[in-house]
Design a protein around this motif. Structure first.
Motif, PDB file in Angstrom:
ATOM      1  N   SER A 174      -2.094  -7.268  -6.970  1.00  0.00           N
ATOM      2  CA  SER A 174      -1.437  -6.031  -6.569  1.00  0.00           C
ATOM      3  C   SER A 174      -2.138  -4.861  -7.244  1.00  0.00           C
ATOM      4  O   SER A 174      -2.269  -4.827  -8.474  1.00  0.00           O
ATOM      5  CB  SER A 174       0.043  -6.074  -6.969  1.00  0.00           C
ATOM      6  OG  SER A 174       0.653  -4.826  -6.701  1.00  0.00           O
ATOM      7  N   GLY A 175      -2.575  -3.889  -6.440  1.00  0.00           N
ATOM      8  CA  GLY A 175      -3.199  -2.666  -6.971  1.00  0.00           C
ATOM      9  C   GLY A 175      -2.621  -1.466  -6.257  1.00  0.00           C
ATOM     10  O   GLY A 175      -3.192  -1.012  -5.265  1.00  0.00           O
ATOM     11  N   VAL A 176      -1.488  -1.005  -6.731  1.00  0.00           N
ATOM     12  CA  VAL A 176      -0.736   0.053  -6.045  1.00  0.00           C
ATOM     13  C   VAL A 176      -0.725   1.289  -6.932  1.00  0.00           C
ATOM     14  O   VAL A 176      -0.301   1.213  -8.104  1.00  0.00           O
ATOM     15  CB  VAL A 176       0.696  -0.419  -5.727  1.00  0.00           C
ATOM     16  CG1 VAL A 176       1.468   0.701  -5.022  1.00  0.00           C
ATOM     17  CG2 VAL A 176       0.677  -1.681  -4.889  1.00  0.00           C
ATOM     18  N   GLY A 177      -1.161   2.401  -6.406  1.00  0.00           N
ATOM     19  CA  GLY A 177      -1.079   3.667  -7.104  1.00  0.00           C
ATOM     20  C   GLY A 177      -2.006   3.739  -8.293  1.00  0.00           C
ATOM     21  O   GLY A 177      -3.096   3.158  -8.301  1.00  0.00           O
ATOM     22  N   HIS A 178      -1.557   4.478  -9.312  1.00  0.00           N
ATOM     23  CA  HIS A 178      -2.342   4.658 -10.522  1.00  0.00           C
ATOM     24  C   HIS A 178      -1.848   3.704 -11.608  1.00  0.00           C
ATOM     25  O   HIS A 178      -0.945   2.885 -11.398  1.00  0.00           O
ATOM     26  CB  HIS A 178      -2.255   6.111 -11.001  1.00  0.00           C
ATOM     27  CG  HIS A 178      -2.785   7.089  -9.984  1.00  0.00           C
ATOM     28  ND1 HIS A 178      -4.094   7.089  -9.567  1.00  0.00           N
ATOM     29  CD2 HIS A 178      -2.147   8.091  -9.288  1.00  0.00           C
ATOM     30  CE1 HIS A 178      -4.265   8.047  -8.655  1.00  0.00           C
ATOM     31  NE2 HIS A 178      -3.107   8.672  -8.456  1.00  0.00           N
ATOM     32  N   GLU A 179      -2.438   3.818 -12.794  1.00  0.00           N
ATOM     33  CA  GLU A 179      -2.143   2.871 -13.873  1.00  0.00           C
ATOM     34  C   GLU A 179      -0.698   2.968 -14.322  1.00  0.00           C
ATOM     35  O   GLU A 179      -0.105   1.987 -14.742  1.00  0.00           O
ATOM     36  CB  GLU A 179      -3.083   3.147 -15.054  1.00  0.00           C
ATOM     37  CG  GLU A 179      -2.944   2.151 -16.192  1.00  0.00           C
ATOM     38  CD  GLU A 179      -4.007   2.358 -17.247  1.00  0.00           C
ATOM     39  OE1 GLU A 179      -3.986   1.625 -18.251  1.00  0.00           O
ATOM     40  OE2 GLU A 179      -4.856   3.254 -17.048  1.00  0.00           O
ATOM     41  N   THR A 180      -0.082   4.124 -14.216  1.00  0.00           N
ATOM     42  CA  THR A 180       1.303   4.302 -14.679  1.00  0.00           C
ATOM     43  C   THR A 180       2.323   3.929 -13.625  1.00  0.00           C
ATOM     44  O   THR A 180       3.527   3.928 -13.919  1.00  0.00           O
ATOM     45  CB  THR A 180       1.515   5.759 -15.109  1.00  0.00           C
ATOM     46  OG1 THR A 180       1.214   6.636 -13.995  1.00  0.00           O
ATOM     47  CG2 THR A 180       0.644   6.109 -16.289  1.00  0.00           C
ATOM     48  N   ASP A 181       1.884   3.630 -12.426  1.00  0.00           N
ATOM     49  CA  ASP A 181       2.811   3.296 -11.349  1.00  0.00           C
ATOM     50  C   ASP A 181       3.105   1.799 -11.368  1.00  0.00           C
ATOM     51  O   ASP A 181       2.183   0.967 -11.410  1.00  0.00           O
ATOM     52  CB  ASP A 181       2.217   3.686  -9.989  1.00  0.00           C
ATOM     53  CG  ASP A 181       2.023   5.187  -9.869  1.00  0.00           C
ATOM     54  OD1 ASP A 181       2.868   5.917 -10.415  1.00  0.00           O
ATOM     55  OD2 ASP A 181       1.022   5.603  -9.248  1.00  0.00           O
ATOM     56  N   PHE A 182       4.402   1.438 -11.344  1.00  0.00           N
ATOM     57  CA  PHE A 182       4.822   0.041 -11.278  1.00  0.00           C
ATOM     58  C   PHE A 182       5.734  -0.138 -10.076  1.00  0.00           C
ATOM     59  O   PHE A 182       6.655   0.670  -9.863  1.00  0.00           O
ATOM     60  CB  PHE A 182       5.573  -0.381 -12.548  1.00  0.00           C
ATOM     61  CG  PHE A 182       4.666  -0.677 -13.702  1.00  0.00           C
ATOM     62  CD1 PHE A 182       4.183  -1.948 -13.917  1.00  0.00           C
ATOM     63  CD2 PHE A 182       4.276   0.345 -14.566  1.00  0.00           C
ATOM     64  CE1 PHE A 182       3.339  -2.216 -14.982  1.00  0.00           C
ATOM     65  CE2 PHE A 182       3.444   0.086 -15.627  1.00  0.00           C
ATOM     66  CZ  PHE A 182       2.964  -1.194 -15.839  1.00  0.00           C
TER      67      PHE A 182
END
Length: 339
Positions: free
Chosen positions: A127-135
């Motif tokens: 899973s690679g969604v959004g930026h590093e801070t996005d969960f």
């Protein structure tokens, strides 16, 4: 009328509350458990990508894959749904993601159906969604989370240069091992060649040794046999000279045997006669014969033999032992002996 004040945590919106509720539900079901996370393939032959065709993340993923591994390519068409990718089973690893955005933009990856589809997917999912801070919920359900779509592409494919360097190191190690092995085998062959003798020379040498051993064996066996034969003849001669004449002794032994036999027979006959006489006397003394002549043995209740009238008591019971049995009788009176 009273009223109840409802407090809402500052900075937490409805979408975030829904995110937390769904996260807690799926976590309780075990969808995020580490034991169900699958390892990524070392050399994926096909990489599937689940994202929007117009998203900038697709361009970032493809660029990262082309830069790291020249042989890895994306599918001809981007799968529109994880279920479709699972059913087609064309990929070794599946990338799910998109570029950054607001929570509303990324909310599609917080959908329960997306999380369950990831959990049911037969191949590993990154899973690679959004930026590093996005969960997102998809991050927890996936086998591996990448901070960005580009990082997801880099995680599923090791750089070609690293693999080439490792292959070159392995090839060098293998070459050194083969050369060392060949050198050892060459030394062994040289040592064996120095020890190798012509078969014809070896056979001739062994034949000479065999003839010498055969001659020694014949000499060693012939001498003891001859000596033993002479000794045997000498002993036979001495034995014949020393053998006594046993004919007279045999006649004497025969006479003694006949006399002993006659004496034993006479002794047995006398013993039988003596035994017969003693048996006759014993038979005369047998109490059973006396009883058969009409006599009886009188005993009291304790089994004592009664011999005199004085031992009898009126109104008592005695036992009469007869020739063919016994009887219990009562004593009415006792008469003294008349002189």
């Amino acid at each position: 009328l009273g009223f109840r004040a409802w407090r809402k945590p500052a900075g937490v919106g409805n979408l975030y509350e829904a995110f937390l509720r769904l996260k807690e539900k799926l976590e309780n079901e075990g969808l995020f458990h580490p034991d169900r996370k699958r390892p990524l393939p070392v050399f994926p032959r096909c990489v599937g990508i689940v994202t929007s065709p117009q998203a900038a993340a697709l361009h970032d993923i493809l660029t990262a894959l082309r830069r790291r591994v020249l042989l890895v390519r994306a599918g001809a068409k981007i799968a529109r749904a994880i279920q479709t990718a699972s059913q087609r089973a064309e990929c070794d690893v599946l990338l799910v993601g998109r570029g950054g955005g607001s929570m509303e933009d990324l909310w599609a990856f917080n959908d329960e159906a997306v999380a369950r589809a990831i959990a049911a997917c037969p191949m590993p999912v990154i899973s690679g969604v959004g930026h590093e801070t996005d969960f997102t919920i998809a991050d927890f359900a996936a086998d591996l989370r990448a901070p960005t779509p580009t990082a997801a592409a880099e995680l599923c494919a090791t750089p070609r240069a690293e693999w080439q360097a490792q292959l070159q190191n392995h090839a060098a190690d293998l070459t050194r091992a083969l050369r060392r092995r060949l050198a050892e085998q060459g030394q062994t062959v040289d040592w064996m060649s120095r020890r190798l003798v012509s078969p014809a020379s070896y056979i001739a040498h062994e034949r000479v040794k065999l003839r010498a051993l055969q001659a020694r064996l014949e000499h060693a066996t012939r001498t003891p046999v001859t000596r033993a034969r002479y000794q045997l003849q000498h002993l036979q001669t001495r034995l014949q000279n020393r053998l006594p004449d046993t004919r007279a002794a045999r006649l004497l032994v025969g006479g003694h045997q006949r006399r002993i036999g006659n004496a034993v027979a006479l002794l047995v006959q006398r013993q039988r006669q003596t035994l017969a006489a003693q048996s006759s006397q014993l038979e005369l003394l047998n109490p059973q014969r006396t009883l058969e002549r009409g006599y009886a043995i009188v005993t009291d209740a304790k089994g004592k033999v009664l011999r005199a009238p004085s031992e009898l008591k009126p109104r008592s019971n005695v036992t009469l032992r007869l020739a063919d049995g016994s009887a219990e009788v009562g004593i009415a009176s006792v008469q003294p002996t008349l002189d």
